[in-house]
Write a protein that holds these residues in place. Structure first.
Motif, PDB file in Angstrom:
ATOM      1  N   HIS A  23      35.226  35.431  34.556  1.00 59.34           N
ATOM      2  CA  HIS A  23      35.924  34.685  35.611  1.00 59.34           C
ATOM      3  C   HIS A  23      35.533  33.212  35.620  1.00 59.34           C
ATOM      4  O   HIS A  23      36.339  32.357  36.014  1.00 59.34           O
ATOM      5  CB  HIS A  23      35.665  35.329  36.969  1.00 59.34           C
ATOM      6  CG  HIS A  23      36.395  36.621  37.159  1.00 59.34           C
ATOM      7  ND1 HIS A  23      37.772  36.700  37.169  1.00 59.34           N
ATOM      8  CD2 HIS A  23      35.951  37.894  37.306  1.00 59.34           C
ATOM      9  CE1 HIS A  23      38.150  37.957  37.334  1.00 59.34           C
ATOM     10  NE2 HIS A  23      37.072  38.696  37.402  1.00 59.34           N
ATOM     11  N   ASP A  73      37.822  31.883  33.113  1.00 58.13           N
ATOM     12  CA  ASP A  73      39.194  31.964  33.610  1.00 58.13           C
ATOM     13  C   ASP A  73      39.498  30.839  34.594  1.00 58.13           C
ATOM     14  O   ASP A  73      40.618  30.319  34.633  1.00 58.13           O
ATOM     15  CB  ASP A  73      39.422  33.328  34.266  1.00 58.13           C
ATOM     16  CG  ASP A  73      40.878  33.544  34.647  1.00 58.13           C
ATOM     17  OD1 ASP A  73      41.737  33.431  33.751  1.00 58.13           O
ATOM     18  OD2 ASP A  73      41.159  33.838  35.827  1.00 58.13           O
ATOM     19  N   ARG A  74      38.512  30.452  35.398  1.00 58.96           N
ATOM     20  CA  ARG A  74      38.707  29.374  36.373  1.00 58.96           C
ATOM     21  C   ARG A  74      38.976  28.035  35.682  1.00 58.96           C
ATOM     22  O   ARG A  74      39.552  27.129  36.277  1.00 58.96           O
ATOM     23  CB  ARG A  74      37.465  29.250  37.275  1.00 58.96           C
ATOM     24  CG  ARG A  74      37.265  30.406  38.235  1.00 58.96           C
ATOM     25  CD  ARG A  74      38.334  30.459  39.299  1.00 58.96           C
ATOM     26  NE  ARG A  74      38.314  29.296  40.172  1.00 58.96           N
ATOM     27  CZ  ARG A  74      37.595  29.212  41.277  1.00 58.96           C
ATOM     28  NH1 ARG A  74      36.812  30.212  41.645  1.00 58.96           N
ATOM     29  NH2 ARG A  74      37.644  28.136  42.028  1.00 58.96           N
TER      30      ARG A  74
END
Length: 228
Positions: free
Chosen positions: A161, A164-165
């Motif tokens: 994540h 992904d950010r």
């Protein structure tokens, strides 16, 4: 060889805002319209406007004041083109430095933890990228997918994540770096070797190859800075 990629929506918004500032439509110290209004005027989603504003804030072109609004911090009227190029490159340089910390470990974890299906998918993507390079075709989709597959195969949700950010910036960084002479062939070769290391369950080699790949990108960034 020149590979042309379609502009992302937020990149188009970024260019529009910067052009308006340089043309004097928004002057230094002036507050920009709310994000919702800009979104409606430009006919794009608010997330694209927010990302463009965020990048311009990082480049000190805009000043974002929480609870008050967004203001023009640099009107760009006296800024030469190479200065603007430097600001964009600085953002990409910091991003690549962050990737250098995260992605070699993701590659090592993928070599240790990937399922057989995940490892095969990583290799298939590297092979697809290699074929496209040989045919002088755009391979941005495969490039992005390759790194996403590795992050997912690490089976570490937090690191996945984190990457992904940064996804929009990562896409923009890859679009621009792929325009450097010889970069597409080098990237394709690195990806194929990284995929092989993951298939062979060799985390040390996967880590070293990913590190080498990103250090090569950093070298190109610094070379571009030295030319200014």
């Amino acid at each position: 060889m020149v590979i042309i990629s379609k502009k992302l929506t937020y990149e188009t918004v970024y260019d529009r805002i910067k052009s308006n500032i340089k043309a004097g439509h928004w002057k230094q110290g002036e507050q920009l319209p709310p994000l919702e209004q800009l979104s409606a005027e430009l006919g794009v989603g608010i997330s694209s406007v927010r990302e463009a504003v965020r990048i311009l804030g990082k480049q000190k072109i805009l000043r974002i004041e929480q609870g008050r609004g967004t203001y023009v911090d640099n009107d760009l009227t006296d800024a030469p083109a190479d200065r603007l190029d430097f600001l964009e490159r600085a953002t990409m340089l910091q991003l690549t430095e962050a990737r250098l910390i995260i992605e070699p470990e993701l590659a090592a974890m993928a070599a240790e933890k990937a399922t057989d299906e995940e490892a095969k998918a990583i290799m298939a993507t590297a092979e697809a990228m290699k074929r496209k390079v040989e045919k002088q075709r755009d391979f941005l989709k495969e490039d992005i997918h390759f790194h996403e597959l590795i992050a997912k195969a690490s089976h570490n949700d937090i690191m996945f994540h984190m990457l992904d950010r940064m996804s929009d910036l990562l896409v923009d960084s890859r679009r621009k770096s792929m325009k450097w002479p010889g970069m597409h062939e080098k990237a394709s070769s690195f990806h194929y070797l990284i995929a092989q290391a993951i298939i062979q369950r060799n985390p040390t080699q996967a880590r070293a190859l990913m590190k080498c790949h990103l250090e090569d990108m950093l070298f190109e960034f610094h070379k571009g800075e030295d030319s200014l």
